[in-house]
Design an enzyme around this catalytic site. Sequence first.
Site, PDB file in Angstrom:
ATOM      1  N   TYR A  25     -25.037  10.525   3.273  1.00 10.31           N
ATOM      2  CA  TYR A  25     -26.079  11.560   3.352  1.00 10.31           C
ATOM      3  C   TYR A  25     -25.559  12.803   4.075  1.00 10.31           C
ATOM      4  O   TYR A  25     -25.759  13.928   3.614  1.00 10.31           O
ATOM      5  CB  TYR A  25     -27.280  10.957   4.073  1.00 10.31           C
ATOM      6  CG  TYR A  25     -28.499  11.845   4.177  1.00 10.31           C
ATOM      7  CD1 TYR A  25     -29.381  11.984   3.099  1.00 10.31           C
ATOM      8  CD2 TYR A  25     -28.796  12.514   5.362  1.00 10.31           C
ATOM      9  CE1 TYR A  25     -30.517  12.781   3.209  1.00 10.31           C
ATOM     10  CE2 TYR A  25     -29.924  13.309   5.472  1.00 10.31           C
ATOM     11  CZ  TYR A  25     -30.789  13.438   4.397  1.00 10.31           C
ATOM     12  OH  TYR A  25     -31.914  14.227   4.505  1.00 10.31           O
ATOM     13  N   LYS A  35     -25.090  16.533   2.573  1.00 12.79           N
ATOM     14  CA  LYS A  35     -25.819  17.671   3.154  1.00 12.79           C
ATOM     15  C   LYS A  35     -24.857  18.740   3.687  1.00 12.79           C
ATOM     16  O   LYS A  35     -25.160  19.941   3.624  1.00 12.79           O
ATOM     17  CB  LYS A  35     -26.774  17.190   4.251  1.00 12.79           C
ATOM     18  CG  LYS A  35     -27.928  16.330   3.722  1.00 12.79           C
ATOM     19  CD  LYS A  35     -28.807  17.084   2.746  1.00 12.79           C
ATOM     20  CE  LYS A  35     -30.068  16.309   2.365  1.00 12.79           C
ATOM     21  NZ  LYS A  35     -30.885  17.023   1.381  1.00 12.79           N
TER      22      LYS A  35
END
Length: 250
Positions: A159, A163
Amino acid sequence: MAVAAPLTGQVALVTGASRGIGAAIALELAANGATVVVNYASSEQAAADVVGAIEAAGGRAWAHRANVAEEAEVEAMVKAVLEREGRLDVLVNNAGITRDGLLMRMKTADWQSVIDLNLTGVFLCTRAVSRPMLKARSGRIINITSVVGLCGNAGQANYSAAKAGVIGLTRSNAAEFAARGVTVNAVAPGFIQSDMTASLDKEPILKAIPLGRMGSAAEVAGAVRFLAADPSAAYMTGQVLQVDGGMVMR
Ligand code: NAP
């Protein structure tokens, strides 16, 4: 003196707008005058409810199902928006998932699905809208990243890599599109109340937030509205706006 809503006459596409932060963004942009296309992956009823809430408040919206990690579905979605509305002024790349786990045990499939949606999905949607926006010589692209893309987080290698990638993509696209009047910015939320954070242990999280509470989806939506509207953010591009209660101060 009555002041016109800043997004009147504009069309905004919000990905992952059936729930959570995306739904709040859809409501906020519609309340500011935009016609909103509510993208979703599987929550058909929830997306219809968002459309219903916008219409009940006097706004205009419609829903479109597309998996934003799938190139053909993204291309078809943008084509549908242009055919139906004749324009596309604002893209909010919000759809995202988590598949958390320590790196040593992280399954390749969990790495890949997060990269495919949270990073490649942003690339696919941005590329799909770039031609009409660059041709129109105006447009706003707003990418929802995360503070973990800035500072990392144990258990979120997939993640946080996605990001952080979104931040690089934001800046590269901002540099590429600026001469044609299209701005690209990112919003980096901290911990926001939504389905994504519902099962987390809140106690250690709250200790790390100077403002002492989690944020609301509406507070993220306010930052997106600021970046989408003229003249508030007309001179901003390639920036990352943190909405995190002071959690990450750089
Ligand atoms: P959420 O409540 O889990 O909602 C996720 C949304 O993404 C849903 O509308 C979902 O649609 C949609 N979605 C999932 N897979 C999709 C796909 N393949 N194609 C299109 N749409 C898809 O998440 P959230 O908390 O609102 O998060 C929204 C964004 O903010 C994400 O990018 C997330 O990473 C970011 N963010 C959240 C937080 C937080 O604390 N919540 C913090 C930082 C950043 P369906 O309903 O159809 O599944």
